[in-house]
Write a protein that holds these residues in place. Sequence first.
Motif, PDB file in Angstrom:
ATOM      1  N   TYR A 183      -1.816 112.516-137.628  1.00 35.51           N
ATOM      2  CA  TYR A 183      -0.886 111.745-136.865  1.00 35.51           C
ATOM      3  C   TYR A 183       0.418 112.187-136.519  1.00 35.51           C
ATOM      4  O   TYR A 183       1.420 111.469-136.049  1.00 35.51           O
ATOM      5  N   ALA A 184       0.501 113.544-136.669  1.00 36.42           N
ATOM      6  CA  ALA A 184       1.638 114.291-136.507  1.00 36.42           C
ATOM      7  C   ALA A 184       2.065 114.069-135.064  1.00 36.42           C
ATOM      8  O   ALA A 184       1.261 114.151-134.138  1.00 36.42           O
ATOM      9  N   GLY A 185       3.442 113.840-134.826  1.00 32.04           N
ATOM     10  CA  GLY A 185       3.877 113.396-133.676  1.00 32.04           C
ATOM     11  C   GLY A 185       4.029 111.981-133.257  1.00 32.04           C
ATOM     12  O   GLY A 185       4.832 111.567-132.263  1.00 32.04           O
ATOM     13  N   SER A 186       3.358 111.361-134.122  1.00 32.48           N
ATOM     14  CA  SER A 186       3.467 109.673-134.091  1.00 32.48           C
ATOM     15  C   SER A 186       4.454 108.980-134.974  1.00 32.48           C
ATOM     16  O   SER A 186       4.769 109.722-136.086  1.00 32.48           O
ATOM     17  N   ILE A 187       5.074 108.062-135.034  1.00 38.25           N
ATOM     18  CA  ILE A 187       5.890 107.495-135.934  1.00 38.25           C
ATOM     19  C   ILE A 187       5.179 105.963-136.544  1.00 38.25           C
ATOM     20  O   ILE A 187       4.681 105.234-135.755  1.00 38.25           O
ATOM     21  N   ALA A 188       5.219 105.941-137.825  1.00 37.51           N
ATOM     22  CA  ALA A 188       4.629 104.592-138.514  1.00 37.51           C
ATOM     23  C   ALA A 188       5.829 103.484-138.125  1.00 37.51           C
ATOM     24  O   ALA A 188       6.777 103.881-138.407  1.00 37.51           O
ATOM     25  N   GLU A 189       5.254 102.534-137.777  1.00 31.96           N
ATOM     26  CA  GLU A 189       6.194 101.269-137.652  1.00 31.96           C
ATOM     27  C   GLU A 189       5.705 100.133-138.623  1.00 31.96           C
ATOM     28  O   GLU A 189       4.892  99.398-138.562  1.00 31.96           O
ATOM     29  N   ILE A 190       6.246 100.324-139.955  1.00 29.87           N
ATOM     30  CA  ILE A 190       5.859  99.463-141.045  1.00 29.87           C
ATOM     31  C   ILE A 190       6.815  97.949-141.484  1.00 29.87           C
ATOM     32  O   ILE A 190       6.501  97.533-142.300  1.00 29.87           O
ATOM     33  N   GLY A 191       7.897  98.041-140.357  1.00 27.51           N
ATOM     34  CA  GLY A 191       8.871  97.021-140.872  1.00 27.51           C
ATOM     35  C   GLY A 191       9.543  97.273-141.962  1.00 27.51           C
ATOM     36  O   GLY A 191       9.268  98.279-142.605  1.00 27.51           O
ATOM     37  N   PRO A 192      10.487  96.595-142.331  1.00 28.81           N
ATOM     38  CA  PRO A 192      11.323  96.346-143.605  1.00 28.81           C
ATOM     39  C   PRO A 192      10.391  96.874-144.783  1.00 28.81           C
ATOM     40  O   PRO A 192       9.603  96.184-145.091  1.00 28.81           O
ATOM     41  N   SER A 193      10.824  97.838-145.489  1.00 28.91           N
ATOM     42  CA  SER A 193       9.596  98.377-146.458  1.00 28.91           C
ATOM     43  C   SER A 193      10.851  98.905-147.750  1.00 28.91           C
ATOM     44  O   SER A 193      11.964  99.025-147.443  1.00 28.91           O
ATOM     45  N   CYS A 194      10.084  98.993-148.675  1.00 28.50           N
ATOM     46  CA  CYS A 194      10.762  99.437-149.991  1.00 28.50           C
ATOM     47  C   CYS A 194       9.698 100.163-150.815  1.00 28.50           C
ATOM     48  O   CYS A 194       8.633 100.190-150.964  1.00 28.50           O
ATOM     49  N   LEU A 195      10.340 100.694-151.927  1.00 27.93           N
ATOM     50  CA  LEU A 195       9.724 101.347-152.957  1.00 27.93           C
ATOM     51  C   LEU A 195      10.113 100.742-154.372  1.00 27.93           C
ATOM     52  O   LEU A 195      11.330 100.476-154.605  1.00 27.93           O
ATOM     53  N   LEU A 196       9.182  99.982-154.987  1.00 29.41           N
ATOM     54  CA  LEU A 196       9.418  99.486-156.178  1.00 29.41           C
ATOM     55  C   LEU A 196       8.753 100.220-157.445  1.00 29.41           C
ATOM     56  O   LEU A 196       7.781 100.912-157.315  1.00 29.41           O
ATOM     57  N   ALA A 197       9.398  99.891-158.698  1.00 31.93           N
ATOM     58  CA  ALA A 197       8.902 100.479-159.849  1.00 31.93           C
ATOM     59  C   ALA A 197       8.651  99.359-160.485  1.00 31.93           C
ATOM     60  O   ALA A 197       9.369  98.243-160.968  1.00 31.93           O
ATOM     61  N   ILE A 198       7.292  99.431-161.308  1.00 37.48           N
ATOM     62  CA  ILE A 198       6.855  98.469-162.301  1.00 37.48           C
ATOM     63  C   ILE A 198       6.680  99.132-163.742  1.00 37.48           C
ATOM     64  O   ILE A 198       6.129 100.022-163.808  1.00 37.48           O
ATOM     65  N   GLU A 199       7.730  98.679-164.735  1.00 35.99           N
ATOM     66  CA  GLU A 199       7.794  99.267-165.979  1.00 35.99           C
ATOM     67  C   GLU A 199       6.784  98.461-167.008  1.00 35.99           C
ATOM     68  O   GLU A 199       6.773  97.442-166.721  1.00 35.99           O
ATOM     69  N   ASN A 200       6.117  99.348-167.549  1.00 33.66           N
ATOM     70  CA  ASN A 200       5.097  98.640-168.484  1.00 33.66           C
ATOM     71  C   ASN A 200       5.011  99.476-169.823  1.00 33.66           C
ATOM     72  O   ASN A 200       4.305 100.503-169.893  1.00 33.66           O
TER      73      ASN A 200
ATOM     74  N   GLY B 221       5.131  90.151-161.988  1.00 31.98           N
ATOM     75  CA  GLY B 221       5.857  91.264-162.641  1.00 31.98           C
ATOM     76  C   GLY B 221       7.397  91.200-162.699  1.00 31.98           C
ATOM     77  O   GLY B 221       7.953  90.464-161.559  1.00 31.98           O
ATOM     78  N   HIS B 222       7.973  92.309-162.953  1.00 32.62           N
ATOM     79  CA  HIS B 222       9.332  92.461-162.779  1.00 32.62           C
ATOM     80  C   HIS B 222       9.556  93.880-162.017  1.00 32.62           C
ATOM     81  O   HIS B 222       9.210  94.823-162.396  1.00 32.62           O
ATOM     82  N   PHE B 223      10.092  93.890-161.051  1.00 31.22           N
ATOM     83  CA  PHE B 223      10.244  94.968-159.961  1.00 31.22           C
ATOM     84  C   PHE B 223      11.603  95.611-159.783  1.00 31.22           C
ATOM     85  O   PHE B 223      12.705  94.773-159.625  1.00 31.22           O
ATOM     86  N   LYS B 224      11.771  96.753-159.924  1.00 27.85           N
ATOM     87  CA  LYS B 224      13.046  97.329-159.686  1.00 27.85           C
ATOM     88  C   LYS B 224      12.999  98.149-158.198  1.00 27.85           C
ATOM     89  O   LYS B 224      12.241  98.718-158.151  1.00 27.85           O
ATOM     90  N   VAL B 225      14.088  98.043-157.606  1.00 29.41           N
ATOM     91  CA  VAL B 225      14.189  98.543-156.243  1.00 29.41           C
ATOM     92  C   VAL B 225      14.603  99.840-156.124  1.00 29.41           C
ATOM     93  O   VAL B 225      15.900 100.148-156.722  1.00 29.41           O
ATOM     94  N   ARG B 226      13.789 100.948-155.819  1.00 25.94           N
ATOM     95  CA  ARG B 226      14.166 102.408-155.899  1.00 25.94           C
ATOM     96  C   ARG B 226      14.691 102.793-154.570  1.00 25.94           C
ATOM     97  O   ARG B 226      15.359 103.696-154.663  1.00 25.94           O
ATOM     98  N   ALA B 227      14.057 102.462-153.657  1.00 23.03           N
ATOM     99  CA  ALA B 227      14.201 102.612-152.288  1.00 23.03           C
ATOM    100  C   ALA B 227      14.224 101.687-151.152  1.00 23.03           C
ATOM    101  O   ALA B 227      13.164 101.057-151.400  1.00 23.03           O
ATOM    102  N   LEU B 228      14.885 101.649-150.005  1.00 24.84           N
ATOM    103  CA  LEU B 228      14.574 100.976-148.951  1.00 24.84           C
ATOM    104  C   LEU B 228      14.444 101.675-147.532  1.00 24.84           C
ATOM    105  O   LEU B 228      14.910 102.676-147.552  1.00 24.84           O
ATOM    106  N   SER B 229      13.846 101.028-146.649  1.00 23.47           N
ATOM    107  CA  SER B 229      13.697 101.728-145.501  1.00 23.47           C
ATOM    108  C   SER B 229      13.442 100.569-144.386  1.00 23.47           C
ATOM    109  O   SER B 229      13.051  99.429-144.521  1.00 23.47           O
TER     110      SER B 229
END
Length: 498
Positions: A396-413, A377-385
């Motif tokens: 899990y409060a008190g812990s930190i997620a280590e998920i690597g380079p990550s992003c929020l994508l939008a798929i328009e349909n 599909g066609h993805f639009k980048v909304r946020a990066l981390s």
Amino acid sequence: MTRRRIAFAGFQHETNTFAPSHAGLAEFEVADSWPGLLQGQKVVDGSRGMNLPIAGAVRAAEEAGNVEVIPILWCAAEPSGPVTDEAFDQISGTILAGLKAAGPLDAVYLDLHGAMVTDSYDDGEAELLSRIRKMTGPDMVIGVSLDFHANLSHQLVDLATVITINRTNPHLDMGETGARCLVEVLRTLDGCSRTVAFQQAPFLVPLHALNTGAEPCKSLYQAVADIPASSTEYIELAMGFTAADVPDCGPSVVAYAETRNRAEEMLQALFQQLIESEAAFDTSLLSADEAVRSAMSMTGSGPVVLADVQDNPGAGASSDTTGLLRALAGAGAHKAILGIMCDAEICAKAHEFGVGGDFHGGLGGRSGIVGDQPFKGHFKVRALSDGRIPYTGEMYAGSIAEIGPSCLLAIENEGREILVVVSSERTQCLDRALFTHFGVDPYECEIVCVKSIIHFRADFEPGSLAVLNVSAPGLFPCELKGQNYQKLRRGLRILPIS
């Protein structure tokens, strides 16, 4: 007050023998949602304040006031296929060397899972205890805390002096479970002599049916909790981990009391309640299409949460299957969010194009599961981390997620939008922070899709309109019928009687 010298160590892995990956030493060394491998004083300092059994055990030791805490090692790896022999031997060897170097000990506390399978051993925990027993002898007091999903064996029960097990699912009491174990260790050292009774149930229960906030688990665990904490007798119930194809897979009950007759009496009362509850476990699942259509038809306050239970990385799945995403797109879903999809290649592209950028690509679908393929599909980048996300939910409060380079994508349909959080490392979506970190409040969405089984309920279920379990393709089997089991003990029923 007699001073007690107690060694503390932890070695956790929940093994999905149907998953193709393995857990090597590197997987235990890296931090994910929990700390990476810790040694010495870092075991105490690096886990303090977290909902971890070892943190609870250390806290209980400090509160007791007469315990010298001797921390050796603690590590855990994200659920996956079997632990490699190299990793098991090296980590076990480090624990043994630490116990030997500690000098005279009164007891050993171990933070284990109970469903570890290695390349050579169906019961990794029992093998670890066997090696420790060979060094310390039969009289050493060894306390073991285990996960709710432990597959208990007779060997493990015989090797441990006392065992405590999580009593909540989602596991909100991991720290408390470690603390209870330390208390039972101290009682034993103070002269409390107990016998143990143990029995395995004749059936398996899929993990999505094991919510302790619902029946029959609610009543079963209330019976466990009804024994006063001050009592010298207690009982524990493990519900098993069905993705471990081993002879000891499944629910079991273990009871401790001063006499054999009393231990057996306690065990049989709870075991009979478990047997009588067999037909009450809700093992139903909706197809992805059915679940999306149902969610879109509901009206009321709060989002509908769809649990992609068979692609839960917290049970060894790949977290990249696209069945539920395809159902959302095919139905024209709007104001929907899905997480966490694991795809390092797509994350790299999103970081290359930057926020506001857009690109074509194939998302997920690389695990090799029959019938699954990348979602093109066609993805639009909304946020990066950078992927370091502090958890805010109770589990899990008190812990930190280590998920690597990550992003929020939008798929328009066709004027409708689906949001997807994508990570570079597998991470179970059990905390709203994994969405809010990217600027999305899941309670403002109409449909929230999580790659999780039960743990998400603690943070997502309150305020939701409904929760639906979805049967989309994945490496963690919740539909047990037809699963290619090879090692289960004779007579074990694959599914509870309905």
